[in-house]
Design a protein around this motif. Structure first.
Motif, short mmCIF file in Angstrom:
data_model
loop_
_atom_site.label_atom_id
_atom_site.label_comp_id
_atom_site.label_asym_id
_atom_site.label_seq_id
_atom_site.Cartn_x
_atom_site.Cartn_y
_atom_site.Cartn_z
N ASN A 148 0.82 -1.21 0.00
CA ASN A 148 0.00 0.00 0.00
C ASN A 148 0.85 1.26 0.00
OD1 ASN A 148 -2.36 -1.53 0.03
ND2 ASN A 148 -2.48 -1.54 2.27
N ILE A 149 1.98 1.23 0.70
CA ILE A 149 2.86 2.39 0.74
C ILE A 149 3.50 2.61 -0.63
CG2 ILE A 149 5.04 3.27 1.67
CD1 ILE A 149 4.25 1.90 4.34
N CYS A 150 3.99 1.55 -1.25
CA CYS A 150 4.63 1.66 -2.57
C CYS A 150 3.66 2.21 -3.61
CB CYS A 150 5.15 0.30 -3.02
SG CYS A 150 6.54 -0.34 -2.07
N ILE A 151 2.47 1.64 -3.65
CA ILE A 151 1.48 2.08 -4.65
C ILE A 151 0.99 3.48 -4.34
CG2 ILE A 151 -0.82 1.61 -5.58
CD1 ILE A 151 -0.26 -1.37 -5.24
N GLY A 152 0.84 3.82 -3.07
CA GLY A 152 0.39 5.16 -2.69
C GLY A 152 1.39 6.22 -3.11
N VAL A 153 2.68 5.97 -2.86
CA VAL A 153 3.71 6.92 -3.27
C VAL A 153 3.72 7.05 -4.79
CG1 VAL A 153 6.18 7.43 -3.30
CG2 VAL A 153 5.13 6.48 -1.24
N ALA A 154 3.59 5.93 -5.49
CA ALA A 154 3.57 5.96 -6.95
C ALA A 154 2.41 6.79 -7.47
CB ALA A 154 3.49 4.53 -7.50
N ARG A 291 8.46 -8.99 -8.18
CA ARG A 291 7.99 -8.10 -9.24
C ARG A 291 8.25 -6.65 -8.88
NH1 ARG A 291 2.68 -9.07 -9.35
NH2 ARG A 291 1.88 -7.07 -8.61
N PHE A 292 8.05 -6.28 -7.63
CA PHE A 292 8.31 -4.92 -7.19
C PHE A 292 9.80 -4.60 -7.35
CE2 PHE A 292 4.67 -3.25 -4.38
CZ PHE A 292 3.72 -3.88 -5.18
N LEU A 293 10.67 -5.54 -7.01
CA LEU A 293 12.10 -5.32 -7.14
C LEU A 293 12.50 -5.15 -8.61
CD1 LEU A 293 13.48 -7.89 -4.53
CD2 LEU A 293 13.51 -5.40 -4.34
N LYS A 294 11.87 -5.90 -9.50
CA LYS A 294 12.14 -5.75 -10.93
C LYS A 294 11.72 -4.37 -11.42
CE LYS A 294 11.53 -10.70 -11.85
NZ LYS A 294 10.63 -11.73 -12.41
N VAL A 295 10.59 -3.89 -10.91
CA VAL A 295 10.14 -2.54 -11.27
C VAL A 295 11.16 -1.52 -10.79
CG1 VAL A 295 8.36 -0.79 -10.95
CG2 VAL A 295 7.69 -3.17 -11.26
N ILE A 314 2.69 2.29 -11.86
CA ILE A 314 1.50 1.89 -11.12
C ILE A 314 0.89 0.64 -11.73
CG2 ILE A 314 -0.86 2.56 -10.50
CD1 ILE A 314 0.14 5.46 -10.42
N SER A 315 0.80 0.60 -13.05
CA SER A 315 0.22 -0.57 -13.74
C SER A 315 1.04 -1.83 -13.48
CB SER A 315 0.13 -0.30 -15.24
OG SER A 315 -0.77 0.75 -15.52
N MET A 316 2.36 -1.68 -13.43
CA MET A 316 3.20 -2.85 -13.16
C MET A 316 3.11 -3.29 -11.71
SD MET A 316 6.65 -2.27 -15.48
CE MET A 316 6.86 -0.51 -15.16
N LEU A 317 3.04 -2.33 -10.79
CA LEU A 317 2.93 -2.68 -9.38
C LEU A 317 1.61 -3.38 -9.06
CD1 LEU A 317 4.42 0.49 -7.59
CD2 LEU A 317 5.55 -1.70 -8.04
N GLU A 322 2.69 -6.27 -17.49
CA GLU A 322 3.85 -7.12 -17.26
C GLU A 322 5.12 -6.27 -17.20
OE1 GLU A 322 4.14 -10.42 -16.72
OE2 GLU A 322 1.94 -10.59 -16.67
N VAL A 323 6.06 -6.70 -16.38
CA VAL A 323 7.36 -6.05 -16.33
C VAL A 323 8.19 -6.58 -17.49
CG1 VAL A 323 9.44 -5.64 -14.98
CG2 VAL A 323 7.23 -5.88 -13.82
N ASP A 324 8.63 -5.69 -18.35
CA ASP A 324 9.42 -6.08 -19.51
C ASP A 324 10.86 -6.36 -19.08
OD1 ASP A 324 10.64 -6.49 -21.92
OD2 ASP A 324 9.85 -4.69 -22.89
N LYS A 325 11.16 -7.62 -18.81
CA LYS A 325 12.48 -8.00 -18.31
C LYS A 325 13.58 -7.75 -19.34
CE LYS A 325 10.96 -12.10 -17.21
NZ LYS A 325 10.93 -13.49 -16.71
N GLU A 326 13.19 -7.68 -20.60
CA GLU A 326 14.18 -7.43 -21.65
C GLU A 326 14.80 -6.04 -21.52
OE1 GLU A 326 15.24 -9.68 -23.82
OE2 GLU A 326 13.91 -11.14 -22.85
#
Length: 382
Positions: A148-154, A291-295, A314-317, A322-326
């Motif tokens: 909730n904190i991560c998404i709220g800040v975003a 996933r959050f770490l990848k973002v 926000i959409s990725m979190l 999807e997180v584009d790992k490439e």
């Protein structure tokens, strides 16, 4: 209802009719105007025991007004060279901004060269003081709270970037500028304050040691500030929240001191889960945390154009994208001020050489100028 108001009103203690600022404040009656005397009294003369934070723009103190209201009092550390009217005009540019994840401004004090802002007091201080602090906090930051904190800040940062016109680049996203209310709802503080400081003030030089880790390389080295430099800072903060530690810790072995470098190493070796805060043992969703770490890694790419916008973040979190790992590569990190000095010197030398070469080739000078203008225009859209 708007968190901020466009105008100013006198504080309940009143001001004398002979006040030289009356004319300047005339017609601005909807936000409280505080006197320096009453704010000094509220904070026990800005006693260190009431100090609750220190940001790039100045110290913050807890104060209690005469009516019992608790407030946070921020003293702008650099004395503004602006007149009262110019200062208020800049403040009014951000005063009508309202969002759940932004702090609420109650009023200000403008007397002589004093420039003080008064905000609502948030019970749970900042992320730097609690989650990333000495661990003496009674707050339990389980995984759901961190999500909730991560998404709220975003969301708050995305609003500053895309929800207001003209958009606002925060410039100083970091744990000490993320405040928490009684429900752990995050509130971004200090947004829009860069315009209130003298134009020749170096924001980097006002920072205390240890906060350099949030700065995007293009901002720290070349002074280039765009929305994407905020995205970099958010990426660092995101990794901090998931990992439960500060971005730099010189007490750790050298290879683990820089959080982004450690996180990249875990990702590159296929063991990203090792970067997750080990104190979360019950409710942590490992896949979601990874996933959050990848973002976070995506946000801290060296080339700013490779970083996502905050709306994409926000959409990725939330799992909507999807997180584009490439697109994830090793993030660029400035380890310390020595590293910054060396890289800044190298950049200056390179720029000087380019300038000399351009002057020595008259036929290409106009093309060089057009190219520079084009690059600047593209940068401004970031």
């Amino acid at each position: 209802m708007s968190c901020f108001s466009l105008f100013f009103k006198r504080s309940r203690t009143g001001q004398q009719q002979s006040d030289p600022y009356n004319e300047v404040f005339s017609g601005a009656e909807n936000i409280t105007r505080y006197s320096y005397k009453e704010l000094a009294k509220a904070t026990l003369n800005f006693d260190q025991s009431n100090k609750i934070g220190e940001g790039g723009f100045g110290p913050v103190y807890k104060g209690t007004l005469k009516d019992g209201t608790d407030v946070a009092v921020k003293l702008l550390s650099l004395q503004s060279r602006q007149g009262v009217k110019e200062f208020l005009n800049e403040l009014m540019a951000i005063s009508d901004i309202s969002h759940e994840n932004l702090v609420k401004l109650h009023g200000c004090c403008v007397e002589g060269r004093h420039r003080i802002l008064v905000y609502n007091y948030l019970e749970n201080n900042s992320l730097a003081h609690t989650l990333l602090g000495s661990r003496q906090s009674n707050i339990q930051f389980n995984w759901r709270a961190r999500v909730n904190i991560c998404i709220g800040v975003a969301k708050g940062l995305a609003f500053l970037h895309d929800g207001v016109r003209p958009h606002i680049v925060h410039r100083d996203i970091k744990a000490s500028n993320i405040l928490l209310d009684k429900d752990l709802t995050p509130k971004i503080s200090d947004f829009g304050l860069a315009k209130l400081l003298p134009s020749d003030a170096s924001h980097v030089s006002t920072r205390v040691a240890g906060t350099l880790g949030y700065l995007a390389p293009e901002y720290a080295i070349r002074g280039q500030v765009t929305r994407k430099s905020d995205v970099y800072s958010f990426g660092v903060l995101l990794v901090e929240i998931v990992s439960g530690r500060c971005n730099t810790d010189t007490k750790l072995p050298y290879e683990d001191q820089i959080l982004l470098e450690k996180t990249w190493k875990c990702y590159d070796q296929g063991c990203l889960e090792k970067a997750i805060d080990s104190s979360m043992v019950d409710d942590v969703d490992v896949d979601e945390a990874c996933r959050f770490l990848k973002v976070g890694l995506l946000c801290t790419q060296d080339i700013s154009k490779r970083r996502p916008t905050m709306s994409m973040v926000i959409s990725m979190l939330t799992g909507e994208m999807e997180v584009d790992k490439e697109k994830i590569s090793k993030p660029d990190v400035i380890r310390d001020f020595r590293d910054l000095k060396l890289r800044s010197k190298a950049t200056s030398s390179s720029s000087l050489l380019t300038s000399i070469m351009a002057r020595s080739t008259p036929s290409s000078s106009q093309e060089t100028t057009r190219t520079s203008i084009t690059v600047t225009a593209i940068s401004d859209r970031d």
